[in-house]
Design an enzyme around this catalytic site. Sequence first.
Site, PDB file in Angstrom:
ATOM      1  N   CYS A   1      41.923  42.305  32.753  1.00 62.35           N
ATOM      2  CA  CYS A   1      41.032  42.584  33.878  1.00 62.35           C
ATOM      3  C   CYS A   1      41.841  42.403  35.159  1.00 62.35           C
ATOM      4  O   CYS A   1      43.079  42.370  35.119  1.00 62.35           O
ATOM      5  CB  CYS A   1      39.779  41.710  33.841  1.00 62.35           C
TER       6      CYS A   1
ATOM      7  N   ASN B   1      42.018  37.859  35.576  1.00 59.51           N
ATOM      8  CA  ASN B   1      42.191  37.029  34.374  1.00 59.51           C
ATOM      9  C   ASN B   1      41.500  35.659  34.497  1.00 59.51           C
ATOM     10  O   ASN B   1      41.951  34.662  33.929  1.00 59.51           O
ATOM     11  CB  ASN B   1      43.682  36.855  34.015  1.00 59.51           C
TER      12      ASN B   1
ATOM     13  N   ARG C   1      36.334  38.232  33.362  1.00 57.52           N
ATOM     14  CA  ARG C   1      36.002  39.103  32.227  1.00 57.52           C
ATOM     15  C   ARG C   1      36.958  38.991  31.048  1.00 57.52           C
ATOM     16  O   ARG C   1      36.511  38.863  29.899  1.00 57.52           O
ATOM     17  CB  ARG C   1      35.944  40.565  32.706  1.00 57.52           C
ATOM     18  N   SER C   2      38.278  39.066  31.304  1.00 58.95           N
ATOM     19  CA  SER C   2      39.186  39.089  30.147  1.00 58.95           C
ATOM     20  C   SER C   2      39.224  37.755  29.393  1.00 58.95           C
ATOM     21  O   SER C   2      39.318  37.778  28.159  1.00 58.95           O
ATOM     22  CB  SER C   2      40.581  39.593  30.530  1.00 58.95           C
TER      23      SER C   2
ATOM     24  N   ASP D   1      32.622  43.841  37.317  1.00 63.41           N
ATOM     25  CA  ASP D   1      33.271  42.623  37.803  1.00 63.41           C
ATOM     26  C   ASP D   1      32.218  41.644  38.338  1.00 63.41           C
ATOM     27  O   ASP D   1      31.519  41.954  39.298  1.00 63.41           O
ATOM     28  CB  ASP D   1      34.241  43.025  38.919  1.00 63.41           C
TER      29      ASP D   1
HETATM   30  P1  4NP Z   1      38.112  39.288  36.782  1.00 64.68           P
HETATM   31  O1  4NP Z   1      37.363  38.980  38.157  1.00 64.68           O
HETATM   32  O2  4NP Z   1      38.978  40.500  37.030  1.00 64.68           O
HETATM   33  O3  4NP Z   1      37.006  39.570  35.829  1.00 64.68           O
HETATM   34  O4  4NP Z   1      38.904  38.055  36.420  1.00 64.68           O
HETATM   35  C1  4NP Z   1      38.065  38.797  39.352  1.00 64.68           C
HETATM   36  C2  4NP Z   1      38.545  37.558  39.666  1.00 64.68           C
HETATM   37  C3  4NP Z   1      39.212  37.365  40.843  1.00 64.68           C
HETATM   38  C4  4NP Z   1      39.415  38.425  41.703  1.00 64.68           C
HETATM   39  C5  4NP Z   1      38.944  39.679  41.375  1.00 64.68           C
HETATM   40  C6  4NP Z   1      38.267  39.878  40.185  1.00 64.68           C
HETATM   41  N1  4NP Z   1      40.075  38.216  42.925  1.00 64.68           N
HETATM   42  O5  4NP Z   1      40.148  39.156  43.736  1.00 64.68           O
HETATM   43  O6  4NP Z   1      40.577  37.108  43.181  1.00 64.68           O
END
Ligand code: 4NP
Length: 157
Positions: free
Chosen positions: A11, A14, A17-18, A126
Amino acid sequence: MHSSFSVLFVCLGNICRSPMAQAAFTSEIQKRHLHIKVDSAGLGSWHIDNPPDNRAIKETARHNIDINTYRGRQIQLEDFVSFTHIIGMDHRNIHQLKKIAPPECLHKISLLMDYSMTHKGQEIADPYYGDQLDFETTWNQVYLGVVGLADYFEKKL
Ligand code: 4NP
């Protein structure tokens, strides 16, 4: 002994979701006695060495899985070589993965929901800017995908 298959869930960060997909799939293949290496990684570098988001830890714990010890890492070029299946959560993940993958590894990239019976082509949204309820939705979506993915491997193994 692991089978010849290995799965890397990917994702953006990390931390949401992942890691949830990694946890749900690991639990699903344990139930089915399938031996597949499983890991997760992010496309971004913001959360390297960080634990998962507290809301992801909390939602996953509701399903009796502890992901406290997971740590964020960024996908590396060698991951495209060493894993047999690189599985993204949304269309943007897939687009970015295809941009950085060595050409001979492009066939390894797929969208998690494409393994589900009912939600092919759909994204795992997300939940990062959402609330705890969004993480429950994420779990439900991820679960549909990983059950389909486990079915896919069960037929192959
Ligand atoms: P993920 O969610 O891709 O599901 O882990 C996110 C976590 C952090 C961020 C974006 C998406 N970020 O921009 O920090």
